[in-house]
Motif scaffolding. Structure first.
Motif, PDB file in Angstrom:
ATOM      1  N   MET A  82       0.833  -1.207   0.000  1.00 45.95           N
ATOM      2  CA  MET A  82       0.000   0.000   0.000  1.00 45.95           C
ATOM      3  C   MET A  82       0.867   1.257   0.000  1.00 45.95           C
ATOM      4  N   ASP A  83       1.949   1.262   0.802  1.00 39.24           N
ATOM      5  CA  ASP A  83       2.841   2.422   0.858  1.00 39.24           C
ATOM      6  C   ASP A  83       3.570   2.653  -0.459  1.00 39.24           C
ATOM      7  N   ALA A  84       4.010   1.554  -1.078  1.00 42.58           N
ATOM      8  CA  ALA A  84       4.784   1.663  -2.317  1.00 42.58           C
ATOM      9  C   ALA A  84       3.898   1.728  -3.557  1.00 42.58           C
ATOM     10  N   GLY A  85       2.637   1.374  -3.401  1.00 40.77           N
ATOM     11  CA  GLY A  85       1.751   1.323  -4.567  1.00 40.77           C
ATOM     12  C   GLY A  85       2.131   0.203  -5.519  1.00 40.77           C
ATOM     13  N   ASP A  86       2.838  -0.809  -5.002  1.00 41.50           N
ATOM     14  CA  ASP A  86       3.291  -1.945  -5.809  1.00 41.50           C
ATOM     15  C   ASP A  86       2.773  -3.237  -5.176  1.00 41.50           C
ATOM     16  N   PRO A  87       1.848  -3.918  -5.840  1.00 39.60           N
ATOM     17  CA  PRO A  87       1.243  -5.108  -5.240  1.00 39.60           C
ATOM     18  C   PRO A  87       2.061  -6.398  -5.410  1.00 39.60           C
ATOM     19  N   SER A  88       3.307  -6.331  -5.866  1.00 39.35           N
ATOM     20  CA  SER A  88       4.054  -7.557  -6.159  1.00 39.35           C
ATOM     21  C   SER A  88       4.286  -8.418  -4.913  1.00 39.35           C
ATOM     22  N   ALA A  89       4.497  -7.812  -3.734  1.00 46.86           N
ATOM     23  CA  ALA A  89       4.670  -8.610  -2.516  1.00 46.86           C
ATOM     24  C   ALA A  89       3.388  -9.372  -2.190  1.00 46.86           C
ATOM     25  N   LEU A  90       2.267  -8.736  -2.420  1.00 51.53           N
ATOM     26  CA  LEU A  90       0.971  -9.395  -2.198  1.00 51.53           C
ATOM     27  C   LEU A  90       0.765 -10.535  -3.183  1.00 51.53           C
ATOM     28  N   ILE A  91       1.047 -10.262  -4.430  1.00 52.67           N
ATOM     29  CA  ILE A  91       0.794 -11.236  -5.492  1.00 52.67           C
ATOM     30  C   ILE A  91       1.649 -12.480  -5.308  1.00 52.67           C
ATOM     31  N   GLY A  92       2.905 -12.313  -4.914  1.00 57.10           N
ATOM     32  CA  GLY A  92       3.772 -13.467  -4.685  1.00 57.10           C
ATOM     33  C   GLY A  92       3.207 -14.390  -3.612  1.00 57.10           C
ATOM     34  N   GLY A  93       2.710 -13.808  -2.528  1.00 60.13           N
ATOM     35  CA  GLY A  93       2.113 -14.613  -1.471  1.00 60.13           C
ATOM     36  C   GLY A  93       0.853 -15.316  -1.928  1.00 60.13           C
ATOM     37  N   LEU A  94       0.044 -14.622  -2.721  1.00 56.99           N
ATOM     38  CA  LEU A  94      -1.187 -15.248  -3.220  1.00 56.99           C
ATOM     39  C   LEU A  94      -0.877 -16.351  -4.227  1.00 56.99           C
ATOM     40  N   TYR A  95       0.178 -16.160  -5.030  1.00 58.09           N
ATOM     41  CA  TYR A  95       0.606 -17.240  -5.925  1.00 58.09           C
ATOM     42  C   TYR A  95       0.942 -18.486  -5.106  1.00 58.09           C
ATOM     43  N   THR A  96       1.722 -18.298  -4.048  1.00 58.80           N
ATOM     44  CA  THR A  96       2.085 -19.438  -3.196  1.00 58.80           C
ATOM     45  C   THR A  96       0.837 -20.093  -2.626  1.00 58.80           C
ATOM     46  N   ALA A  97      -0.090 -19.286  -2.129  1.00 64.40           N
ATOM     47  CA  ALA A  97      -1.316 -19.828  -1.529  1.00 64.40           C
ATOM     48  C   ALA A  97      -2.109 -20.659  -2.532  1.00 64.40           C
ATOM     49  N   PHE A  98      -2.381 -20.099  -3.681  1.00 63.34           N
ATOM     50  CA  PHE A  98      -3.218 -20.798  -4.650  1.00 63.34           C
ATOM     51  C   PHE A  98      -2.487 -21.957  -5.328  1.00 63.34           C
TER      52      PHE A  98
END
Length: 162
Positions: free
Chosen positions: A120-136
């Motif tokens: 949210m601070d960086a406006g870059d969702p890549s950290a979120l997306i990597g975790g969701l990739y792992t989850a799914f």
């Protein structure tokens, strides 16, 4: 655990190691292996992400090893005792795949949530997306492994009924 179940578990570990060693050798010889997966579909993308993931790669290797393991048992030991023991082993292996898949889901979502503030601070969702990739992806691999074993267990039960 009866001798046959121990034998089946030992051969499963053996096949996991053989497939895993082949997998590592292929990565060493052909580092461009992920480039072979060029599709835009979920399966190709998931396989490409899983190739180098320390959490997903063992699940992928385990899933791949299920087929030669079951085929080897059916060809080398086509007995009722083996089919019964495989059913018992399969129940354990199904639980293992499902559990590791669920654990990956929890880890992936935890990684995504931990990266939420940064994203949210960086406006870059890549950290979120990597975790969701792992989850799914781990959920997919765990359920795919469990379904594959379920299929082989059912085949063994049908063979027992003949």
């Amino acid at each position: 655990m009866p001798k046959t179940e121990r034998t089946i578990a030992a051969t499963a570990v053996g096949w996991f190691l053989v497939v895993g060693a082949s997998y590592l050798l292929a990565l060493t010889i052909a580092p461009a292996m992920p480039d072979l997966l060029t599709g835009d579909d979920y399966l190709s993308a998931m396989l490409k992400r899983s190739i180098f993931s320390l959490f997903q790669a063992p699940m992928l290797v385990g899933w791949i090893a299920l087929v030669p393991h079951a085929a080897w048992l059916a060809a080398r030991h086509p007995t009722r005792e083996t089919a019964i023991a495989y059913d018992t082993f399969g129940a354990w292996a199904q639980t293992l795949f499902t559990s590791f898949g669920f654990m990956g889901t929890v880890v992936g979502i935890s990684v995504a949530v931990a990266g939420l503030r940064q994203a949210m601070d960086a406006g870059d969702p890549s950290a979120l997306i990597g975790g969701l990739y792992t989850a799914f992806d781990t959920t997919f691999l765990g359920l795919s492994g469990a379904l594959t074993i379920m299929f082989f267990r059912k085949a063994a039960r049908l063979w027992l009924d003949t």
